[in-house]
Write an enzyme that holds these catalytic residues in place. Structure first.
Site, PDB file in Angstrom:
ATOM      1  N   ASP A 251      -9.485  -2.722   0.512  1.00 28.06           N
ATOM      2  CA  ASP A 251      -8.336  -3.529   0.925  1.00 28.06           C
ATOM      3  C   ASP A 251      -8.651  -4.331   2.182  1.00 28.06           C
ATOM      4  O   ASP A 251      -8.361  -5.531   2.252  1.00 28.06           O
ATOM      5  CB  ASP A 251      -7.132  -2.623   1.175  1.00 28.06           C
TER       6      ASP A 251
ATOM      7  N   ARG B 165      -1.480   6.287   5.818  1.00 23.86           N
ATOM      8  CA  ARG B 165      -0.542   6.336   4.699  1.00 23.86           C
ATOM      9  C   ARG B 165      -1.223   6.653   3.373  1.00 23.86           C
ATOM     10  O   ARG B 165      -0.621   7.216   2.471  1.00 23.86           O
ATOM     11  CB  ARG B 165       0.242   5.025   4.600  1.00 23.86           C
TER      12      ARG B 165
ATOM     13  N   THR C 278       0.802  -1.228   0.000  1.00 22.90           N
ATOM     14  CA  THR C 278       0.000   0.000   0.000  1.00 22.90           C
ATOM     15  C   THR C 278       0.835   1.277   0.000  1.00 22.90           C
ATOM     16  O   THR C 278       0.638   2.160  -0.830  1.00 22.90           O
ATOM     17  CB  THR C 278      -0.951  -0.001   1.210  1.00 22.90           C
TER      18      THR C 278
ATOM     19  N   LYS D  10      -6.910   4.961   5.907  1.00 22.83           N
ATOM     20  CA  LYS D  10      -5.535   4.640   6.291  1.00 22.83           C
ATOM     21  C   LYS D  10      -4.700   5.912   6.316  1.00 22.83           C
ATOM     22  O   LYS D  10      -4.746   6.701   5.365  1.00 22.83           O
ATOM     23  CB  LYS D  10      -4.909   3.665   5.290  1.00 22.83           C
TER      24      LYS D  10
END
Length: 548
Positions: free
Chosen positions: A305, A162, A78, A160
């Protein structure tokens, strides 16, 4: 030519130059990046007949699709994918060598966006100690800020951390991510000291609780999901509090044991993200910048995901998620049409990586597959190396399909690094499921296919990657025997073939089947915007996608 005609000609030239001098370079009001986490390229077409006309089909029919876009490196994770899309670079250059990596000089474990020098804003603890500090190069969003003397607004949004931080780059106005403990959107002091009023207002609405009341049942009658495995099977993981991984799901009830983390693994997580993105557009005036410059909204949809990891790619859960995501995208595009204006924005959709079939599922269909038990193999490797060298714990980790040596132990015991590497390679070649084992000091001369050699070198950052790269056989991945769900990380097409679709201002509708690369996305956007490429870029603009 007489005097009168000479004067007239001169005046015409003067006014022509004046008009040219006053012409303004046209650009889109807003660029929107949509990264769908773990979206395989074939999802564009696998459920095509069930999609609406205004979601994925609109992107394909009105936009430009690069049908053969490949990831240029291994491992496919990712953080690396998001970094590569927005930098046009690879781990060897951009420094993001995994979701987590090891600083080889110190042996320190490092999360990709970890920054202990900043604090959470809107939350508490390490969940907010995040920034793009570890990214060594500029992003396309950074380049836009530079090109407009920092007048453009850039915001990154993802469940997320990131997924929101890395695309937004170093110069972003903000990046927001979800605190799984509270269900609130948070940021860090890298960006600001306090959350904007509109973010606080959104958090007070407790939107996640509203989504939980909807539950999760299939969008259509469950017997119409003929492209998926039967609902109750051995390949899927249950939520805490579930006896079987089956529909329908009472999310309010499941919240008791799963809390706000639950939203991440439901389709409503994508809806939540896009709802928050709309609120950002409205309150930050994205696409309606008073200074009349282009703004950039970088959105990553993380729930695809989480759901893929838990239920695997052949599940009804995945099919239902993409059918619902199609509706969410249609709604989001309609919102952009109404608030920014159709033709006034440029949008691209891509993915950070794909995913493999569950190995047990694949084996049950008589395919070749298996699990690479990292923990057990590391233990066995250390025992055999200790027997040979008389030193314990020579291997620190097998993270990211790489062998990370324990340099502190090696130096303290005066062991030759090259000898340890050679011995480890010899042992690893005997392990089931291992196709190639590459000494990264000799990667350029390794006896692996050229395409693999190039991806291995691109993925290797000597300051943050392991000494040895492992390449597994197709449909093998890291995990324990009979593991549920799926994962990713390999060079194979199921992990490395991704969608790359462009829509809107400056985009020429159509498609190409020639080979393009994930690294081509950032320079394509740069050329549309007529700004400089990111400073670590190795990609090439997809010229067929650009309206000349």
């Amino acid at each position: 030519m007489n005097f009168k005609s000479t004067v007239i000609t001169a005046m015409c030239c003067f006014f022509s130059f004046a008009v040219l001098a006053s012409e303004k370079l046209e650009k889109p009001k807003l660029v929107v990046g949509l990264v769908v986490d773990q979206m395989r390229w074939d999802y564009l077409y696998r459920y095509y007949d069930r999609y609406s006309e205004n979601g994925f089909k609109r992107l394909l029919n009105e936009g430009f699709s690069s049908e053969n876009t490949l990831i240029d490196y291994v491992p496919t994770y990712t953080a690396i994918g998001h970094s590569t899309i927005y930098t046009g670079s690879v781990p060897a250059i951009n420094g993001i060598a995994g979701n987590d990596f090891i600083i080889q000089a110190t042996g320190q474990n490092m999360y990709c966006t970890q920054d202990d020098s900043v604090q959470a804003v809107g939350g508490e603890g390490k969940v907010g100690q995040q920034s793009p500090k570890n990214l060594l190069v500029s992003t396309i969003t950074d380049q836009l800020k530079l090109a407009t003397n920092f007048q453009s607004k850039v915001i990154g949004i993802a469940i997320k951390d990131r997924g929101g931080i890395l695309p937004a780059g170093h110069f972003a106005n903000a990046a927001y991510w979800l605190d799984g403990k509270t269900g609130d959107w948070i940021t860090s002091t890298y960006y600001m000291k306090d959350l904007p009023k509109w973010v606080k207002g959104f958090n007070k609405e407790k939107v996640v609780d509203q989504y939980y009341k909807q539950g999760w049942k299939t969008l259509y009658p469950i017997d119409t999901y003929v492209l998926s495995t039967a609902d109750d099977n051995l390949y899927e993981e249950t939520f805490k509090g579930e006896k079987t991984p089956t529909f329908p799901r009472d999310l309010v009830k499941l919240k008791k044991e799963n809390g706000y983390e639950l939203i991440k693994s439901t389709p409503q997580g994508n809806t939540l993200t896009l709802d928050f993105a709309k609120r950002a557009i409205e309150n930050e005036q994205l696409g309606n910048n008073p200074l009349q410059v282009t703004d950039f909204l970088a959105v990553s949809l993380s729930s695809t995901d989480y759901i893929g990891h838990q239920f695997a790619i052949n599940s009804i859960e995945i099919e239902d998620t993409y059918l619902r995501l199609d509706r969410d995208i249609a709604d989001f595009l309609a919102y952009l049409d109404q608030n920014i204006g159709k033709g006034n924005y440029t949008l691209f959709l891509s993915a950070d990586h794909g995913a493999a079939h569950n190995p047990k599922f694949f084996a049950d269909q008589k395919g070749n597959s298996g699990y690479f038990d990292t923990k057990a193999i590391r233990k066995d490797l250390n025992e055999k190396l200790a027997s040979k060298f008389g030193v314990a714990d020579l291997v620190k980790s097998l993270a990211n399909y790489q062998v990370h040596l324990n340099y502190e132990v090696i130096e303290a015991n005066d062991v030759e690094e090259d000898e340890v590497i050679a011995a480890a390679i010899k042992l690893l070649k005997k392990v089931d499921g291992v196709a190639f084992v590459v000494d990264m000091n000799e990667a350029a001369e390794s006896s692996v296919p050229q395409i693999l050699r190039e991806r291995i070198i691109n993925g290797y950052n000597f300051k943050r990657s392991g000494a040895i790269q492992l390449i597994l056989e197709p449909q093998w991945f890291s995990g324990s025997k009979d593991g549920k769900g799926t994962t990713h990380g390999s060079w194979n097409s199921y992990d490395a073939h991704i969608p790359a679709v462009f829509l809107g201002w400056g985009v020429k509708p159509g498609k190409t089947t020639r080979q393009t690369h994930m690294t081509d996305i950032a320079p394509t956007i740069a050329q549309i915007l007529k700004i400089e490429f990111p400073n670590g870029n190795i990609g090439t603009p997809i010229q067929e996608a650009i309206e000349q």
